[in-house]
Design a protein around this motif. Structure first.
Motif: not given
Length: 287
Positions: A1-26
């Motif tokens: 599985m992967q996360l996709t961003f239809p409006n192009g805010e970020h490249p696709n991200v493979p879903l392995q382990g935990e994927v955190a999303i937010g405004s914080r760096a890191g």
């Protein structure tokens, strides 16, 4: 599985382990200045499946237009909205979508086929039809028209948007509205398509999932056969010939009573006479 961003805010991200999303760096997906919370949400993948987790105090998170308070399970095609950010869950290898559909409407179903078709339902995941299930025993018209079976009161939806119908063991999406690919099938724009169990359809803000227990995956066929040739188990009658049955065997004769010895009988009579005489003498001569 992967996360996709239809409006192009970020490249696709493979879903392995935990994927955190937010405004914080890191973070795995860090989007400063996007209006997200420092840690807005996390996507988790484990042996049980794929999950969306919302931290305490995070702003609104919606899964298929439904709010998520803490935890929700995900599947391919799901739409997650983190404030204004739209994230779509997609499979790594999207199965080929069959876009060639039968040219004509299906023939009316027979009684046995209707029983089998009653298991195939289109269930609403979001929008006006959330939680409602619609069987496909008849072709179902989708659109804004009051005559539609699945009416979508949305100005962006055509009066007659599409129809979903059952052709044997194939569920067919047939577009009726003019234009291009106006329906999303598991996140992929389509116009006409053959559907499979678990497929998600998105029409504007309205989302449906196809539930079809026993319906085969793409490229296979079984529902029509089982519906056309139903099997009924019956027990065969066992003929019991009463008139010709052999007569029961005669019961063995009771053994004849043994002959009594005449001498023994006279001895009994004599003893009884002696006893009677003794009793008489006792009564007569007693003082």
């Amino acid at each position: 599985m992967q996360l996709t961003f239809p409006n192009g805010e970020h490249p696709n991200v493979p879903l392995q382990g935990e994927v955190a999303i937010g405004s914080r760096a890191g973070l795995r997906v860090s989007l400063p200045g996007s209006g997200l919370a420092p840690h807005h949400a996390s996507f988790l993948s484990d042996r049980r499946g794929l999950w969306l987790r919302v931290p305490n105090g995070a702003p609104a998170v919606h899964l298929n237009a439904r709010p998520v308070q803490r935890l929700a399970q995900l599947r391919a095609g799901d739409l997650v909205c983190l404030d204004a950010l739209r994230v779509v869950v997609r499979a790594d290898e999207q199965p080929a979508i069959e876009r060639q559909i039968p040219p004509a409407a299906p023939a009316p179903l027979g009684e046995a086929q209707r029983v089998a078709a009653a298991r195939v339902v289109l269930r609403g995941l979001s929008g006006a039809h959330f939680g409602r299930s619609h069987t496909l025993t008849e072709p179902r018209l989708i659109g804004r028209s009051p005559a539609a079976d699945l009416r979508l009161d949305d100005p962006a939806v055509a009066e007659r948007h599409a129809v979903i119908e059952l052709h044997g063991d194939r569920v067919v999406l047939r577009a009726l509205a003019p234009g291009g690919e106006t329906t999303l099938l598991n996140g992929v724009p389509v116009r006409d398509a053959v559907l499979s169990p678990g497929d998600q359809l998105v029409i504007e803000q309205h989302r449906f999932v196809l539930e079809a227990p026993g319906l085969p995956p793409r490229g296979q066929s079984s529902l029509g056969k089982s519906a056309a040739n139903p099997h009924t188990q019956t027990m065969k009658a066992v003929n019991v010939a009463v008139a010709n049955d052999p007569a029961p065997a005669p019961e063995p004769a009771a053994p004849a009573p043994a002959a009594r010895d005449p001498g023994a009988l006279w001895w009994l009579i004599a003893a009884a006479m002696v006893l009677a005489a003794a009793l008489t003498a006792l009564l007569v001569y007693a003082p």
